[in-house]
Write an enzyme that holds these catalytic residues in place. Structure first.
Site, PDB file in Angstrom:
ATOM      1  N   TYR A   1      -2.567   8.143 -33.657  1.00  0.00           N
ATOM      2  CA  TYR A   1      -2.869   7.363 -32.453  1.00  0.00           C
ATOM      3  C   TYR A   1      -3.994   6.378 -32.741  1.00  0.00           C
ATOM      4  CZ  TYR A   1      -0.334   7.886 -28.205  1.00  0.00           C
ATOM      5  OH  TYR A   1       0.626   7.741 -27.248  1.00  0.00           O
TER       6      TYR A   1
ATOM      7  N   GLU B   1      -5.037   3.508 -30.328  1.00  0.00           N
ATOM      8  CA  GLU B   1      -5.201   2.529 -29.240  1.00  0.00           C
ATOM      9  C   GLU B   1      -6.410   1.639 -29.517  1.00  0.00           C
ATOM     10  OE1 GLU B   1      -5.406   4.922 -25.716  1.00  0.00           O
ATOM     11  OE2 GLU B   1      -3.229   4.865 -25.447  1.00  0.00           O
TER      12      GLU B   1
ATOM     13  N   ASP C   1       9.348 -18.950 -28.815  1.00  0.00           N
ATOM     14  CA  ASP C   1       9.871 -17.620 -29.151  1.00  0.00           C
ATOM     15  C   ASP C   1      10.813 -17.795 -30.329  1.00  0.00           C
ATOM     16  OD1 ASP C   1      11.314 -15.288 -29.380  1.00  0.00           O
ATOM     17  OD2 ASP C   1      11.772 -15.105 -27.240  1.00  0.00           O
TER      18      ASP C   1
ATOM     19  N   THR D   1      10.376 -11.336 -32.912  1.00  0.00           N
ATOM     20  CA  THR D   1      10.717 -10.014 -33.414  1.00  0.00           C
ATOM     21  C   THR D   1      10.403 -10.020 -34.904  1.00  0.00           C
ATOM     22  OG1 THR D   1      12.953 -10.666 -34.034  1.00  0.00           O
ATOM     23  CG2 THR D   1      12.661  -9.804 -31.791  1.00  0.00           C
TER      24      THR D   1
ATOM     25  N   LYS E   1      14.947  -9.583 -37.315  1.00  0.00           N
ATOM     26  CA  LYS E   1      16.129 -10.452 -37.378  1.00  0.00           C
ATOM     27  C   LYS E   1      16.103 -11.198 -38.726  1.00  0.00           C
ATOM     28  CE  LYS E   1      16.422 -10.386 -32.351  1.00  0.00           C
ATOM     29  NZ  LYS E   1      16.422 -11.120 -31.078  1.00  0.00           N
TER      30      LYS E   1
ATOM     31  N   ARG F   1      12.004  -2.895 -36.965  1.00  0.00           N
ATOM     32  CA  ARG F   1      12.159  -3.274 -35.551  1.00  0.00           C
ATOM     33  C   ARG F   1      10.781  -3.359 -34.947  1.00  0.00           C
ATOM     34  NH1 ARG F   1      17.219  -3.189 -34.430  1.00  0.00           N
ATOM     35  NH2 ARG F   1      17.400  -4.158 -32.399  1.00  0.00           N
TER      36      ARG F   1
HETATM   37  C1  LIG Z   1      16.103 -10.773 -29.785  1.00  0.00           C
HETATM   38  C2  LIG Z   1      15.283 -11.654 -28.935  1.00  0.00           C
HETATM   39  C3  LIG Z   1      14.215 -11.150 -28.180  1.00  0.00           C
HETATM   40  C4  LIG Z   1      14.007  -9.697 -27.899  1.00  0.00           C
HETATM   41  O1  LIG Z   1      13.836  -8.851 -28.903  1.00  0.00           O
HETATM   42  P1  LIG Z   1      14.000  -7.276 -28.713  1.00  0.00           P
HETATM   43  O2  LIG Z   1      13.358  -6.785 -29.947  1.00  0.00           O
HETATM   44  O3  LIG Z   1      15.462  -7.010 -28.627  1.00  0.00           O
HETATM   45  O4  LIG Z   1      13.274  -6.875 -27.484  1.00  0.00           O
HETATM   46  C5  LIG Z   1      13.398 -12.054 -27.526  1.00  0.00           C
HETATM   47  N1  LIG Z   1      13.626 -13.370 -27.585  1.00  0.00           N
HETATM   48  C6  LIG Z   1      14.656 -13.889 -28.272  1.00  0.00           C
HETATM   49  C7  LIG Z   1      14.845 -15.364 -28.301  1.00  0.00           C
HETATM   50  C8  LIG Z   1      15.526 -13.044 -28.957  1.00  0.00           C
HETATM   51  O5  LIG Z   1      16.566 -13.553 -29.611  1.00  0.00           O
END
Ligand SMILES: *Cc1c(COP(=O)(O)O)cnc(C)c1O
Length: 426
Positions: free
Chosen positions: A53, A55, A209, A235, A238, A244
């Site tokens: 932990y 925090e 994003d 993220t 990807k 993750r």
């Molecule tokens: C995949 C994605 C997210 C969210 O990611 P998670 O890990 O699934 O919560 C946010 N914004 C965009 C543009 C995405 O493609």
């Protein structure tokens, strides 16, 4: 025998993991948001770091025993800062780029942006979901559409590209507090500088994003919003090919607002095993081989899109600049869901997806989304892309032919056996 291995302790879960391992090995994985994390990343994620932990932030924790965890988090941050500054959209002094690696995933990272900068019912603008945007950019079913006033922008009817004139017009009219630029099903380059100028004009926070494209961005294969946007979320699993997780970059002036929004605003203890996985992924992404990988992802997507176009498929915008394409099946008279399910039975795994201005319903739309990050991680190239286009065409042309699906699946399995995937056990 106090601590037996998984296969001994829980054969059921061990078997399920083995099944998924086999599925990921034997199929052509074309889901644009998926990849293969390396064995090193998986090892970090499966480590004892998850027991701790912690925090708070390095040197400012609420529990003792942080000798190791502080180093893990500082290492991840230092590596990300160096990596993402290399191709920054505007030059930035290292001290001016703040990094937070604690968001549990992409969606919580985006929520942190709302909590840092908005009050309930403030106005947010993002690309609409039907045009390729993400739920968390203000969609009505998302908390971001329920607790904030959402004004979505779209793509142009003529060419399905983001309509910057509409973004500017809506921004002038609605004066959003927050302006998102980020996509989940959009095949073209994003113009971060254009969003910056609109945000400046209306006094909005500009958030980029890059969940899908962060691997391309850090490799210099897609323009970077670092130094351009006020805050950048992503993220880590990807195109970035890590565990993750989520990460946030922001200008130093917003560091405290972002950090407080993540903890204690939204989350408790960070997932330290994920933080270690992010550090490993950042190291991997700083190798020349990762730049080659990111270039190959885009080259493969272009090859596949061109091959499908040649076979008479609709490809929205006429092609792709990044790792994904949107296929419009209208000309083939097959709905997206039937095509996706037939392909899954043939070992080609992708997802059905709405195309812009889709006349069909979201649960059975007209299109398919296809991405190349995972197949490129296995080393597949031009020859395989052409073969995959041929297999897609074959299966989609006869979605009820189960014999054809079985023979294609055998062919897929054979092809995959020549391309071992990172992270999997054979
Ligand atoms: C995949 C994605 C997210 C969210 O990611 P998670 O890990 O699934 O919560 C946010 N914004 C965009 C543009 C995405 O493609």
């Amino acid at each position: 025998m106090l601590d037996p291995e998984l296969a001994e302790r829980d054969p059921d879960v061990a078997r399920l993991i083995a099944d998924e391992n086999r599925r990921e090995h034997e199929t052509v994985r074309l889901i644009a948001s998926e990849n293969y994390a390396s064995r090193a990343v998986l090892e970090a994620m499966g480590s004892c770091l998850g027991n701790k932990y912690s925090e708070g932030y390095a040197k400012k924790r609420y529990y003792e025993g942080q000798q190791v965890i502080d180093e893990v988090e500082e290492l991840a941050i230092a590596r990300l800062r160096r990596l993402f500054l290399e191709h920054a959209g505007r030059p930035m002094a290292p001290d001016d780029l703040h990094v937070n690696v604690q968001p549990y995933s992409g969606s919580p990272a985006n929520l942190a942006v709302y909590l840092a900068f908005l009050k309930p019912h403030d106005t947010v603008m993002g690309l609409g979901l039907p045009a390729g945007g993400h739920l968390t950019h203000g969609h009505s079913v998302s908390i971001t559409g329920k607790f904030f006033k959402s004004v979505p922008y779209g793509v142009r009817r003529e060419d399905h590209r983001i309509d910057m004139d509409e973004v500017r017009r809506l921004a002038r009219e609605h004066r959003p507090r927050l302006l998102w630029c980020g996509t989940t099903a959009y095949p073209r380059t994003l113009d971060f500088e254009a969003f910056r100028s609109i945000a400046d004009e209306v006094g909005a926070i500009f958030a980029a994003d890059i969940a899908h494209i962060s691997g391309l961005v850090c490799a210099g294969v897609h323009p970077s919003p670092i130094g351009v946007a006020d805050v950048v979320t992503s993220t880590t699993h990807k195109t970035f090919r890590g565990p993750r997780g989520g990460m946030i970059f922001c200008k130093k002036e917003h560091a405290q607002a972002i950090d407080r929004a993540v903890f204690p605003g939204l989350q408790g203890g960070p997932h330290n095993q994920t933080t270690a996985g992010i550090a490993v992924a950042a190291l991997e992404a700083s190798q020349p081989s990762f730049v080659a990988y990111a270039k190959a992802v885009v080259a493969n997507a272009k090859t596949l899109a061109a091959a499908l176009l040649e076979r008479g498929y609709g490809v929205t915008t006429g092609g792709t600049d990044n790792h994904l394409m949107l296929i419009d099946l209208t000309s083939k008279n097959v709905p997206g869901k039937a095509a996706a399910q037939a392909l899954d039975r043939a070992g080609v795994v992708l997802n059905y997806n709405a195309v812009p201005f889709d006349p069909r319903k979201p649960f059975d739309p007209s299109g398919l989304r296809i991405g190349t990050p995972a197949v490129t991680s296995r080393g597949m190239g031009k020859a395989e892309m052409l073969r995959i286009a041929e297999m897609i065409d074959r299966v989609v042309s006869a979605p009820g032919d189960t014999d054809l699906q079985a023979s294609t699946q055998a062919e897929v399995r054979e092809m995959c056996s020549h391309f071992p995937a990172p992270g999997l056990r054979l």
